[in-house]
Design a protein around this motif. Sequence first.
Motif, mmCIF file in Angstrom:
data_model
loop_
_atom_site.group_PDB
_atom_site.id
_atom_site.type_symbol
_atom_site.label_atom_id
_atom_site.label_comp_id
_atom_site.label_asym_id
_atom_site.label_seq_id
_atom_site.Cartn_x
_atom_site.Cartn_y
_atom_site.Cartn_z
ATOM 1 N N LEU A 175 0.824 -1.211 0.000
ATOM 2 C CA LEU A 175 0.000 0.000 0.000
ATOM 3 C C LEU A 175 0.856 1.258 0.000
ATOM 4 C CD1 LEU A 175 -2.730 -1.102 2.578
ATOM 5 C CD2 LEU A 175 -2.850 -1.178 0.077
ATOM 6 N N SER A 176 2.023 1.182 0.626
ATOM 7 C CA SER A 176 2.887 2.367 0.713
ATOM 8 C C SER A 176 4.018 2.347 -0.305
ATOM 9 C CB SER A 176 3.491 2.460 2.124
ATOM 10 O OG SER A 176 4.226 1.285 2.431
ATOM 11 N N ALA A 177 4.152 1.270 -1.096
ATOM 12 C CA ALA A 177 5.248 1.175 -2.063
ATOM 13 C C ALA A 177 5.008 2.106 -3.242
ATOM 14 C CB ALA A 177 5.414 -0.261 -2.537
ATOM 15 N N GLN A 178 6.073 2.666 -3.782
ATOM 16 C CA GLN A 178 6.025 3.539 -4.956
ATOM 17 C C GLN A 178 7.067 3.053 -5.955
ATOM 18 O OE1 GLN A 178 3.818 6.030 -5.406
ATOM 19 N NE2 GLN A 178 2.914 5.749 -3.362
ATOM 20 N N VAL A 179 6.633 2.823 -7.217
ATOM 21 C CA VAL A 179 7.507 2.291 -8.259
ATOM 22 C C VAL A 179 7.530 3.284 -9.416
ATOM 23 C CG1 VAL A 179 7.974 0.371 -9.823
ATOM 24 C CG2 VAL A 179 6.936 -0.060 -7.582
ATOM 25 N N ASN A 180 8.717 3.654 -9.853
ATOM 26 C CA ASN A 180 8.877 4.562 -10.994
ATOM 27 C C ASN A 180 9.071 3.714 -12.248
ATOM 28 O OD1 ASN A 180 9.372 6.615 -12.764
ATOM 29 N ND2 ASN A 180 11.053 7.527 -11.600
ATOM 30 N N ILE A 181 8.007 3.559 -13.024
ATOM 31 C CA ILE A 181 8.063 2.704 -14.211
ATOM 32 C C ILE A 181 8.679 3.420 -15.406
ATOM 33 C CG2 ILE A 181 6.093 1.329 -13.474
ATOM 34 C CD1 ILE A 181 4.335 2.963 -15.294
ATOM 35 N N ALA A 182 8.943 4.687 -15.295
ATOM 36 C CA ALA A 182 9.567 5.429 -16.391
ATOM 37 C C ALA A 182 11.080 5.488 -16.248
ATOM 38 C CB ALA A 182 8.999 6.842 -16.476
ATOM 39 N N ALA A 183 11.611 5.143 -15.080
ATOM 40 C CA ALA A 183 13.051 5.256 -14.858
ATOM 41 C C ALA A 183 13.811 4.104 -15.484
ATOM 42 C CB ALA A 183 13.347 5.332 -13.351
ATOM 43 N N GLN A 184 13.243 2.876 -15.459
ATOM 44 C CA GLN A 184 13.924 1.705 -15.977
ATOM 45 C C GLN A 184 13.378 1.355 -17.360
ATOM 46 O OE1 GLN A 184 13.911 -1.544 -13.238
ATOM 47 N NE2 GLN A 184 14.364 -0.263 -11.451
ATOM 48 N N ARG A 225 9.175 0.377 -18.912
ATOM 49 C CA ARG A 225 8.458 1.399 -19.663
ATOM 50 C C ARG A 225 7.300 0.830 -20.466
ATOM 51 N NH1 ARG A 225 13.835 4.683 -21.811
ATOM 52 N NH2 ARG A 225 14.443 5.489 -19.748
ATOM 53 N N LYS A 226 7.350 -0.456 -20.740
ATOM 54 C CA LYS A 226 6.236 -1.080 -21.465
ATOM 55 C C LYS A 226 4.950 -1.121 -20.645
ATOM 56 C CE LYS A 226 8.453 -5.009 -21.770
ATOM 57 N NZ LYS A 226 9.550 -4.911 -20.791
ATOM 58 N N LEU A 227 5.061 -0.893 -19.326
ATOM 59 C CA LEU A 227 3.882 -0.904 -18.469
ATOM 60 C C LEU A 227 3.144 0.429 -18.469
ATOM 61 C CD1 LEU A 227 5.369 -2.777 -15.363
ATOM 62 C CD2 LEU A 227 4.122 -3.749 -17.301
ATOM 63 N N ARG A 228 3.718 1.444 -19.087
ATOM 64 C CA ARG A 228 3.063 2.753 -19.112
ATOM 65 C C ARG A 228 1.872 2.745 -20.059
ATOM 66 N NH1 ARG A 228 7.676 6.993 -20.492
ATOM 67 N NH2 ARG A 228 7.892 5.487 -22.214
ATOM 68 N N LYS A 229 0.806 3.402 -19.651
ATOM 69 C CA LYS A 229 -0.369 3.562 -20.494
ATOM 70 C C LYS A 229 -0.307 4.855 -21.294
ATOM 71 C CE LYS A 229 -3.364 0.854 -17.430
ATOM 72 N NZ LYS A 229 -4.600 0.855 -16.614
ATOM 73 N N THR A 230 0.319 5.863 -20.733
ATOM 74 C CA THR A 230 0.543 7.132 -21.423
ATOM 75 C C THR A 230 1.987 7.542 -21.221
ATOM 76 O OG1 THR A 230 -0.147 8.435 -19.490
ATOM 77 C CG2 THR A 230 -1.859 7.848 -21.100
ATOM 78 N N GLU A 231 2.431 8.542 -21.992
ATOM 79 C CA GLU A 231 3.801 9.011 -21.875
ATOM 80 C C GLU A 231 4.063 9.714 -20.554
ATOM 81 O OE1 GLU A 231 6.277 8.488 -23.814
ATOM 82 O OE2 GLU A 231 5.182 7.427 -25.382
ATOM 83 N N GLN A 232 3.014 10.207 -19.903
ATOM 84 C CA GLN A 232 3.179 10.930 -18.652
ATOM 85 C C GLN A 232 3.249 10.021 -17.437
ATOM 86 O OE1 GLN A 232 0.917 11.704 -20.997
ATOM 87 N NE2 GLN A 232 1.958 13.526 -21.830
ATOM 88 N N ASP A 233 2.990 8.749 -17.603
ATOM 89 C CA ASP A 233 3.016 7.824 -16.466
ATOM 90 C C ASP A 233 4.433 7.739 -15.915
ATOM 91 O OD1 ASP A 233 0.384 7.395 -16.651
ATOM 92 O OD2 ASP A 233 0.491 5.392 -17.516
ATOM 93 N N GLY A 234 4.539 7.864 -14.595
ATOM 94 C CA GLY A 234 5.833 7.791 -13.945
ATOM 95 C C GLY A 234 5.795 6.921 -12.712
ATOM 96 N N ILE A 235 5.457 7.499 -11.580
ATOM 97 C CA ILE A 235 5.419 6.772 -10.314
ATOM 98 C C ILE A 235 4.007 6.248 -10.088
ATOM 99 C CG2 ILE A 235 5.743 6.957 -7.832
ATOM 100 C CD1 ILE A 235 7.758 9.157 -8.321
ATOM 101 N N VAL A 236 3.909 4.958 -9.805
ATOM 102 C CA VAL A 236 2.628 4.310 -9.525
ATOM 103 C C VAL A 236 2.730 3.604 -8.189
ATOM 104 C CG1 VAL A 236 2.036 4.037 -11.969
ATOM 105 C CG2 VAL A 236 3.284 2.231 -10.770
ATOM 106 N N SER A 237 1.584 3.294 -7.619
ATOM 107 C CA SER A 237 1.543 2.598 -6.336
ATOM 108 C C SER A 237 1.856 1.120 -6.516
ATOM 109 C CB SER A 237 0.170 2.776 -5.691
ATOM 110 O OG SER A 237 -0.841 2.199 -6.505
#
Length: 534
Positions: A109-118, A122-134
């Motif tokens: 619940l408290s974890a934060q993952v930056n999917i745009a950094a690695q 990046r294939k998990l992004r739905k839009t170009e603006q997606d960055g940190i997700v829970s």
Amino acid sequence: MTVSESGGKRQRMLTATDIDRAADLEQFLFGSASAATDDFGKELNQAGDQSEAEMPWGADKQPLAWEDRTPAAFGAGTEDSDASDAELIQQAAPSTSGRRPVWDDADDLSAQVNIAAQPRLRKLRKTEQDGIVSGKEYEARLRQQHAKLNPRTSWAHMDKKKAKKRRGFGDDSHEDSADEAEVDILSGAGALLGKNKQLAPGLIETTRLRDANQQEPSKSVVQSVEFHPAGQLLLTAGLDKRLRLFQVDGIENPKVQSVYFPDTPLHKAAFANDGAQIVASGRRKCFYIYDLAASRVERVQGIMGRQEKSFESFVTCPSSTNPLIAFLGNEGCIPLLSLKSRQSVGTLKMNGTVRTAAFSASGQELLTAGGDGVVHTWDLRTRRCLDRQIDEGCLNSTALTCSNSGSLFATGSSSGVVNVYDRQQSSKAGVGVNRPVAACPASPLHTFMNLTTTIDSLAFSPDSQVLAMGSRMKKDSLRLVHVPSYTVFKNWPTSRTPLGYIHSLCFSPKGGFLAAGNAKGKVLLYRLHHYAEI
């Protein structure tokens, strides 16, 4: 020790010593005695309606306690003993609105993952603006990506409406519902239980296995790779002058035999005479025939009447009744050699140079192509040319293959273009005695331009549903085509698939394996899960 049953519950009598040990153990684990231990003596007082003769007594005439063996009663007080079995089942059963996980991690619940950094995320992004997700959102996107790449797991998702209809209201027959669920799974398992079905376009499920030649990799480029027509035996040949045989099972892939040719770097090797012999050749004026049964190597010093400088390129006939070898000679000549007599049985002549050839599935026809971009169809019984058709958009033919069904053939050119033709339509021009001998244009069923360099390898799967095309001029140049829809599979290979420079490829007899030899001396082995058999 005496065992008794009361109220449908199995109970065991304990002595006073056992009670003391249990109390000490409970105090050691939990810090204080629970309510269940304090009420052990009360249960005997509440059972006053039983006669003294019916009460169990120990040898020292002291009353024995009862230990409840039912789940969910351990550690509960006497006030919970009146709960009905239905309430206990209702508390333990999962919610019908959705399937709950067995265990939840509070840190998600408290974890934060930056999917745009690695780059790998990046294939998990739905839009170009997606960055940190829970953490929960990251888990959900990973599951979606897995379901997209592995569509076979869709049978594991149960339909909620069917599940509710199966269970019903107040239905306690859990075994019947489990049996019905098993039937539903088995009835939809596809190729795991039944015959191979039609391959779906778009996505293909593959798994990389241990390299076919991992026990003894080649020390040079793998020039040839081919499966035995009747089994899992795989041959590899390369410029290190060695012919190797492996028993491919996808797990160990043990080496069966290795043959060394001290004076000939091998450019081509192939099974012949229905797998009884192997023909190997290099850039020499001779070639070799290896007998598998006798384990004997025979050197054939050229062909009588032909002054060929090299026998490095050839194709073998799949038929065992008329085992032939067609060599690609100079000036458009195609010498035909019989494996029975080791003598020449004829020579075919093209107008231009000959670069590639392929036998039909029946072994009665031979297709050749060369530098003029014209595909010739020869009748091996009469040694006559049946048809000459211009390969559309081709200036220099480099690869040619025929399907096992006999209805299709594919051509590859130096520009990376692959055309697929219908043999029945092309053969209509050759019907009749007074047919024209001039080359006529033919329209392909489909043209593929996914590769941009010279096509070196083409191969149809045994059921003609998949076409593999590769090029050795560019790294990772391999594509798989879904033939019924004439579309390229988009999920494999990916940019991270370690293919290297592909020099040769082939399918196993049942289509379950795809082997590809590269410039590093490895034979990559992939499992195609659509095919139940290997």
